[in-house]
Design an enzyme around this catalytic site. Structure first.
Site, mmCIF file in Angstrom:
data_model
loop_
_atom_site.group_PDB
_atom_site.id
_atom_site.type_symbol
_atom_site.label_atom_id
_atom_site.label_comp_id
_atom_site.label_asym_id
_atom_site.label_seq_id
_atom_site.Cartn_x
_atom_site.Cartn_y
_atom_site.Cartn_z
ATOM 1 N N ARG A 290 15.909 31.898 -13.420
ATOM 2 C CA ARG A 290 16.714 32.956 -12.771
ATOM 3 C C ARG A 290 18.164 32.888 -13.224
ATOM 4 O O ARG A 290 18.852 33.908 -13.259
ATOM 5 C CB ARG A 290 16.567 32.838 -11.247
ATOM 6 C CG ARG A 290 17.088 31.548 -10.665
ATOM 7 C CD ARG A 290 16.503 31.239 -9.285
ATOM 8 N NE ARG A 290 15.135 30.713 -9.359
ATOM 9 C CZ ARG A 290 14.388 30.405 -8.303
ATOM 10 N NH1 ARG A 290 14.863 30.577 -7.081
ATOM 11 N NH2 ARG A 290 13.167 29.933 -8.465
ATOM 12 N N LYS B 249 11.299 17.265 -14.070
ATOM 13 C CA LYS B 249 9.904 17.462 -13.663
ATOM 14 C C LYS B 249 9.134 16.160 -13.841
ATOM 15 O O LYS B 249 9.478 15.349 -14.707
ATOM 16 C CB LYS B 249 9.247 18.528 -14.556
ATOM 17 C CG LYS B 249 9.685 19.952 -14.292
ATOM 18 C CD LYS B 249 8.956 20.914 -15.242
ATOM 19 C CE LYS B 249 9.403 22.352 -15.028
ATOM 20 N NZ LYS B 249 9.061 22.905 -13.719
HETATM 21 N N1 BES Z 1 9.147 27.349 -15.575
HETATM 22 C C1 BES Z 1 9.030 26.952 -14.213
HETATM 23 C C2 BES Z 1 7.905 27.695 -13.479
HETATM 24 C C3 BES Z 1 6.513 27.377 -13.951
HETATM 25 C C4 BES Z 1 5.831 26.300 -13.442
HETATM 26 C C5 BES Z 1 5.891 28.183 -14.879
HETATM 27 C C6 BES Z 1 4.540 26.037 -13.867
HETATM 28 C C7 BES Z 1 4.612 27.920 -15.304
HETATM 29 C C8 BES Z 1 3.927 26.836 -14.804
HETATM 30 C C9 BES Z 1 10.339 27.228 -13.486
HETATM 31 O O1 BES Z 1 11.483 27.062 -14.249
HETATM 32 C C10 BES Z 1 10.436 26.226 -12.391
HETATM 33 O O2 BES Z 1 10.539 25.070 -12.675
HETATM 34 N N2 BES Z 1 10.369 26.722 -11.156
HETATM 35 C C11 BES Z 1 10.409 25.883 -10.033
HETATM 36 C C12 BES Z 1 11.324 26.523 -9.013
HETATM 37 C C13 BES Z 1 11.677 25.638 -7.875
HETATM 38 C C14 BES Z 1 12.558 24.507 -8.346
HETATM 39 C C15 BES Z 1 12.385 26.466 -6.832
HETATM 40 C C16 BES Z 1 8.991 25.744 -9.487
HETATM 41 O O3 BES Z 1 8.240 26.703 -9.538
HETATM 42 O O4 BES Z 1 8.649 24.645 -9.050
HETATM 43 MN MN MN Z 2 12.194 25.084 -14.263
#
Ligand code: BES
Ligand code: MN
Ligand code: ZN
Length: 486
Positions: free
Chosen positions: A337, A263
């Site tokens: 997931r 990230k």
């Molecule tokens: N934990 C994150 C989702 C999230 C983002 C929760 C911001 C709370 C605040 C999750 O693991 C994630 O990174 N999801 C990605 C999925 C994508 C790679 C398909 C996302 O939401 O960007």
């Molecule tokens: Mn994630």
């Protein structure tokens, strides 16, 4: 904050509070206070607070009036919570250490009086553990509330709400702690301590056991971490012996860097609360166990840390889940997931669930859809969805139902494996839910709650300070009350 019931409060307390309905006459109050309240436009609106000083028998008293809205308002319970919460917000750092709260006003019932106390207590939670230089005027002063005039039955009603408050505070603490303090093993240790002697049964799986069970997806996420992945199940048998259990499953990513699909730095610190689903499940279990709920309930939490490392899984890796289905890991940041699919499958193998509800901070896309007002709900069963919706409304942890369907499902077919862990950018929360649904056995009522927008709040709300909200604990407790208990 200590809440004590008494008929004779200590005489030397300066701060005296009462609850006032909207538009009600201020009976028995000093004329200057009545005039002051009117001049300050205090009307008794829910959450409004008026404070004034009066000389009573030669000593100065600080008098507070908390608005509880209309006596027959549609959201009476919530309005009463707001009255209590507003008192805490006003006086938490006021220098006052003690408050006398008269609940013999405003036509309160035992339930609405207990709601005032719940709001009072929930709004008082803070996480100041690491603030060694907090100036005196920012340090909580309010410690004790002496409750007088409580309607008959309030103490029993409060016992139940106090259990709920304990669960909410437990979840908030887990969520607020940084990831160097709360990681899979320490999450387990905190739970083992909290549930010791309660009668709840705890099962813990380590990485080797999960590997042996074939949980390639969950274990794969934790490969880049020095911290051992864990799975914990907390079981409460408060219901009839033959009753199928209600099973809650929580995403417990104690820190989500994204892994090799790293990230960007701004805001990454937020990912300490990527275990908010597991926190809500643990908090709800603690509330249920504390109030000895008459229901069979199991909370399962998949705990991992998602880190980049030489040992971390790569984009393109294929992992085999405990269900036997294979997953192409296109993006290591879609890790929730992967954790949940093995936790869900394990839970279905282990228990004959009447219904399964999972909670997860699963997608940023959920926050784009619903902001910070509703958790997103996906369900394969209309009756379950309606029950959860009702529990959301009653508890204040609101939900909004989202769609599932075959056209979304095909978006996660993989060219090399059974499933890929990300679909296109569009409908990102829905394809994440479709992914989970592929691990739910036919016929099991299941709901997935994407609570990414609800676990943390940048600003104070009615019954929470900014930071960890404890979202989900009240929802699950209410759901169990409505659906699984008597
Ligand atoms: N934990 C994150 C989702 C999230 C983002 C929760 C911001 C709370 C605040 C999750 O693991 C994630 O990174 N999801 C990605 C999925 C994508 C790679 C398909 C996302 O939401 O960007
Ligand atoms: Mn994630
Ligand atoms: Zn995550």
């Amino acid at each position: 904050m200590q809440i004590l019931f008494t008929s004779t409060p200590p005489a030397d307390v300066r701060l005296h509070a009462r609850v006032v309905n909207q538009g009600a006459a201020l009976a028995g109050l000093d004329a200057a206070l009545v005039e002051g309240a009117a001049a300050s436009r205090f009307s008794g609106r829910a959450g409004q607070v008026f404070e004034g000083f009066a000389s009573v028998g030669g000593t100065v008293k600080r008098i507070a009036l908390a608005g509880a809205g209309e006596a027959d308002g549609a959201d009476r319970r919530m309005d009463c919570e707001r009255a209590g919460a507003a008192l805490t917000a006003k006086f938490l750092v006021s220098t006052e250490r003690v408050m006398v709260l008269d609940l013999g006003q405003a036509g309160l019932s035992a339930d609405t009086a207990a709601a005032v106390l719940l709001g009072l207590r929930l709004r008082g939670w803070r996480h100041d553990a690491y603030r060694t230089k907090l100036p005196a005027d920012k340090r909580p002063s309010l410690e004790t509330v002496h409750v007088t005039g409580a309607p008959a039955g309030t103490e029993a009603a409060w016992e139940r709400e106090a259990a709920l408050a304990k669960g909410v505070e437990f979840a908030r603490n887990l969520v607020a702690e940084p990831a160097n303090i709360i990681y899979p093993a320490s999450f387990v240790a905190v739970c083992e301590e909290a549930f010791a002697g309660t009668g709840a049964e705890i099962t813990v799986l380590g990485e080797a056991e999960m590997e042996a069970l074939g949980m390639g997806a969950l274990v794969g996420v934790g490969r880049g971490s020095e911290r051992e992945s864990k799975l914990i199940a907390i079981r409460w048998n408060g219901g009839a012996a033959g009753d199928k259990p209600t099973v809650f499953v929580g995403k417990g990513v104690t820190f989500d860097t994204g892994g090799i699909s790293l990230k960007p730095p701004p805001g990454m610190e937020d990912m300490k609360w990527d275990m908010g689903g597991a926190g809500a499940v643990a908090g709800a279990m603690l509330a249920l166990v504390t109030r000895k709920a008459k229901a069979n309930v199991i909370g399962v939490m998949g705990l991992v840390e998602n880190m980049p490392d030489g040992k971390a899984q790569r984009p393109g890796d294929v992992v085999t889940t405990m269900s036997g289905q294979t997953v192409e890991v296109l993006n290591t940041d879609a890790e929730g997931r992967l954790v949940l699919c093995d936790a869900l499958h394990w839970a279905q193998e282990q228990y004959d669930a009447a219904r399964i509800v999972d909670l997860a901070t699963l997608t940023g896309a959920m926050i784009i859809s619903l902001g910070n007002e509703y958790g997103g709900m996906f369900a394969n069963d209309d009756a379950l969805a309606e029950q959860l919706n009702a529990a959301g409304k009653a508890s204040g942890d609101k939900l909004w139902r989202m769609p599932l369907g075959a056209n979304y499902d095909k978006l996660i077919d993989s060219p090399i494996a059974d499933i890929k862990n990300v679909g296109p950018r569009e409908a990102g929360s829905i394809t994440a839910a479709q992914f989970l649904q592929r691990f739910i056995k036919n016929g099991t009522p299941w709901a997935h709650l994407d609570i990414a927008g609800m676990v943390w709040s940048g600003k104070p709300g009615h019954t929470w300070d900014k930071g960890a909200t404890g979202y989900g604990v009240r929802l699950l407790d209410q759901f169990v009350r409505d659906v699984a208990e008597g």
